[in-house]
Design an enzyme around this catalytic site. Structure first.
Site, PDB file in Angstrom:
ATOM      1  N   HIS A  15       0.808  -1.227   0.195  1.00  0.00           N
ATOM      2  CA  HIS A  15      -0.103   0.327  -0.108  1.00  0.00           C
ATOM      3  C   HIS A  15       0.767   1.610   0.221  1.00  0.00           C
ATOM      4  O   HIS A  15       2.007   1.633   0.615  1.00  0.00           O
ATOM      5  CB  HIS A  15      -0.615   0.044   0.859  1.00  0.00           C
ATOM      6  CG  HIS A  15      -0.907   0.440   2.499  1.00  0.00           C
ATOM      7  ND1 HIS A  15      -1.216   0.549   3.539  1.00  0.00           N
ATOM      8  CD2 HIS A  15       1.012  -0.228   2.737  1.00  0.00           C
ATOM      9  CE1 HIS A  15      -0.469   0.976   4.711  1.00  0.00           C
ATOM     10  NE2 HIS A  15       0.772   0.370   4.146  1.00  0.00           N
ATOM     11  N   CYS A  34       5.966   6.479   4.398  1.00  0.00           N
ATOM     12  CA  CYS A  34       4.173   5.921   4.141  1.00  0.00           C
ATOM     13  C   CYS A  34       4.125   6.350   2.460  1.00  0.00           C
ATOM     14  O   CYS A  34       3.107   6.114   1.830  1.00  0.00           O
ATOM     15  CB  CYS A  34       3.465   5.359   4.631  1.00  0.00           C
ATOM     16  SG  CYS A  34       3.707   4.699   6.673  1.00  0.00           S
ATOM     17  N   HIS A  40       5.138   0.085  -0.339  1.00  0.00           N
ATOM     18  CA  HIS A  40       5.743  -0.980   0.746  1.00  0.00           C
ATOM     19  C   HIS A  40       4.832  -1.765   0.941  1.00  0.00           C
ATOM     20  O   HIS A  40       3.555  -1.766   0.479  1.00  0.00           O
ATOM     21  CB  HIS A  40       6.293  -0.348   2.038  1.00  0.00           C
ATOM     22  CG  HIS A  40       5.338   0.340   2.812  1.00  0.00           C
ATOM     23  ND1 HIS A  40       4.408   1.676   2.948  1.00  0.00           N
ATOM     24  CD2 HIS A  40       4.153   0.358   3.889  1.00  0.00           C
ATOM     25  CE1 HIS A  40       3.679   2.325   3.408  1.00  0.00           C
ATOM     26  NE2 HIS A  40       3.861   1.056   4.060  1.00  0.00           N
ATOM     27  N   HIS A  42       3.150  -5.277   3.909  1.00  0.00           N
ATOM     28  CA  HIS A  42       2.631  -5.114   5.488  1.00  0.00           C
ATOM     29  C   HIS A  42       2.387  -7.139   5.569  1.00  0.00           C
ATOM     30  O   HIS A  42       1.686  -7.882   4.300  1.00  0.00           O
ATOM     31  CB  HIS A  42       2.050  -5.076   6.330  1.00  0.00           C
ATOM     32  CG  HIS A  42       2.168  -3.830   6.120  1.00  0.00           C
ATOM     33  ND1 HIS A  42       3.701  -2.777   7.455  1.00  0.00           N
ATOM     34  CD2 HIS A  42       1.829  -1.795   6.223  1.00  0.00           C
ATOM     35  CE1 HIS A  42       3.158  -2.018   7.376  1.00  0.00           C
ATOM     36  NE2 HIS A  42       2.955  -1.467   6.357  1.00  0.00           N
ATOM     37  N   ASP A  79      -4.929 -10.634  -0.515  1.00  0.00           N
ATOM     38  CA  ASP A  79      -4.092 -10.580   0.007  1.00  0.00           C
ATOM     39  C   ASP A  79      -3.040 -11.209  -1.797  1.00  0.00           C
ATOM     40  O   ASP A  79      -3.428 -11.087  -2.767  1.00  0.00           O
ATOM     41  CB  ASP A  79      -4.372 -13.265  -0.086  1.00  0.00           C
ATOM     42  CG  ASP A  79      -2.241 -13.751   0.218  1.00  0.00           C
ATOM     43  OD1 ASP A  79      -2.445 -12.753   0.889  1.00  0.00           O
ATOM     44  OD2 ASP A  79      -2.129 -14.517   0.341  1.00  0.00           O
ATOM     45  N   HIS A  80      -1.884 -10.481  -1.530  1.00  0.00           N
ATOM     46  CA  HIS A  80      -0.343 -10.775  -2.424  1.00  0.00           C
ATOM     47  C   HIS A  80      -1.464  -9.734  -3.420  1.00  0.00           C
ATOM     48  O   HIS A  80      -1.278  -9.759  -4.594  1.00  0.00           O
ATOM     49  CB  HIS A  80      -0.092 -11.632  -2.936  1.00  0.00           C
ATOM     50  CG  HIS A  80       0.641 -12.250  -2.387  1.00  0.00           C
ATOM     51  ND1 HIS A  80       0.112 -12.957  -1.084  1.00  0.00           N
ATOM     52  CD2 HIS A  80       1.750 -13.197  -2.126  1.00  0.00           C
ATOM     53  CE1 HIS A  80       0.989 -13.789  -0.663  1.00  0.00           C
ATOM     54  NE2 HIS A  80       2.356 -13.730  -1.369  1.00  0.00           N
ATOM     55  N   GLU A 125      -1.270  -4.441  11.600  1.00  0.00           N
ATOM     56  CA  GLU A 125      -0.443  -4.020  10.277  1.00  0.00           C
ATOM     57  C   GLU A 125       1.354  -4.587  10.398  1.00  0.00           C
ATOM     58  O   GLU A 125       1.768  -5.341   9.912  1.00  0.00           O
ATOM     59  CB  GLU A 125      -0.785  -2.522   9.972  1.00  0.00           C
ATOM     60  CG  GLU A 125       0.039  -1.913   9.030  1.00  0.00           C
ATOM     61  CD  GLU A 125       0.601  -0.391   8.602  1.00  0.00           C
ATOM     62  OE1 GLU A 125      -0.440  -0.086   8.054  1.00  0.00           O
ATOM     63  OE2 GLU A 125       1.240   0.079   9.462  1.00  0.00           O
TER      64      GLU A 125
HETATM   65 ZN   LIG Z   1       2.732   0.697   5.719  1.00  0.00          ZN
END
Ligand SMILES: [Zn+2]
Ligand SMILES: [Zn+2]
Length: 272
Positions: A15, A34, A40, A42, A79-80, A125
């Site tokens: 995100h 961010c 990046h 998580h 997901d992914h 997160e």
């Molecule tokens: Zn983040």
């Protein structure tokens, strides 16, 4: 009889926080790293808690494999993926933990079978940062912190013999110590511009003076609060509450304190 049932799920996603109404400087000021234009990611952990009556035939609130199927189907869309680019949910809002957990609520709640309602979603997160949502007008944001301190349990209202009898090893004259860990939860509306209940930088700034004060000290010998009362975890959590309520005001909702991984104390405004 109503029982709460929880199941944990994991998904990994990328995100980026970026408010197009702001200048680049403003974005960097509020969102920091961010804002990285490439994104990046998580390893998110989602805890789904549902409530319902126990079925007299199956003995269950919901078959866990059914819950797994419902939530799993929703998470296939996350997901992914890159949350900004590959999902339709964050075109007009930031993919913050607070906003993601609300989107997940809107997708999971209607899929639950009759008689089962979504009670809470908690989205981590990272291992230390999470958001809780109960379906209302506000969300909760929380973070874990840690400090290391020495102490000795000794009540000024008891005799030396009574203190030894009551506290045992914890009354050791020269003290002992712990790595205290605590979770701070703040409640509020999710701001449209930032997608946040509270900026992590602001929360850290509110907690930092307390960590600086307590970390690597002796609670009883260096802090006035514990001169008058034994430094039990109950009093430590009350002190954390007192100090953080002064810094955060009514937004402070809950503090959970681990004196050791096995001894846990909680204080605050009760869950809905
Ligand atoms: Zn983040
Ligand atoms: Zn202790």
């Amino acid at each position: 009889m109503e029982v709460l049932t929880s199941k944990r799920f994991e998904f990994s996603a990328a995100h980026r926080y970026w408010n197009p109404e702001w200048s680049a400087e403003r974005n960097i000021e509020v969102f920091g790293k961010c804002t990285n234009s490439h994104g990046h990611g998580h390893n998110y952990v989602l805890e789904v808690t549902v409530a319902g009556a126990v079925d007299p035939v199956t003995g269950m609130v919901i078959n866990v494999s059914e819950l797994k199927r419902i939530v799993g189907r929703v998470l296939e869309g996350f997901d992914h993926k890159h949350l900004n680019e590959d999902t339709p949910y964050f075109r007009d809002c930031q993919p913050t933990t607070e906003n993601i957990v609300q989107v997940l609520w809107s997708l999971i709640a209607p899929e639950l079978p009759a008689g089962v309602r979504l009670h809470r979603l908690r989205l981590y997160e990272t291992a230390d940062i999470f958001a809780d949502f109960y379906g209302g007008a506000t969300a909760n944001f929380g973070r874990n912190y840690q400090f290391s301190a020495a102490h000795r349990l000794d009540s000024p209202q008891l005799s030396p013999a009574e203190n030894t009898e009551l506290y045992g090893k914890c009354n050791n004259l020269k003290g002992h110590g712990h790595d205290y860990r605590f979770e701070v939860t703040v409640e509020g509306p999710v701001e449209r511009e930032t997608g946040m209940v509270i900026n992590l930088v602001e929360l850290d700034a509110a907690v930092r003076p307390l960590l600086d004060e307590l970390d690597h000290t002796h609670l009883d010998l260096q802090h006035a609060f514990f001169v008058e009362r034994p430094s039990t975890a109950e009093h430590v959590v009350a002190y954390l509450w007192q100090r953080l309520a002064a810094a955060l005001g009514l937004r402070l909702r809950w503090i959970k304190l681990w004196e050791t991984p096995n001894n846990i104390f909680e204080y605050g405004v009760h869950e809905p």
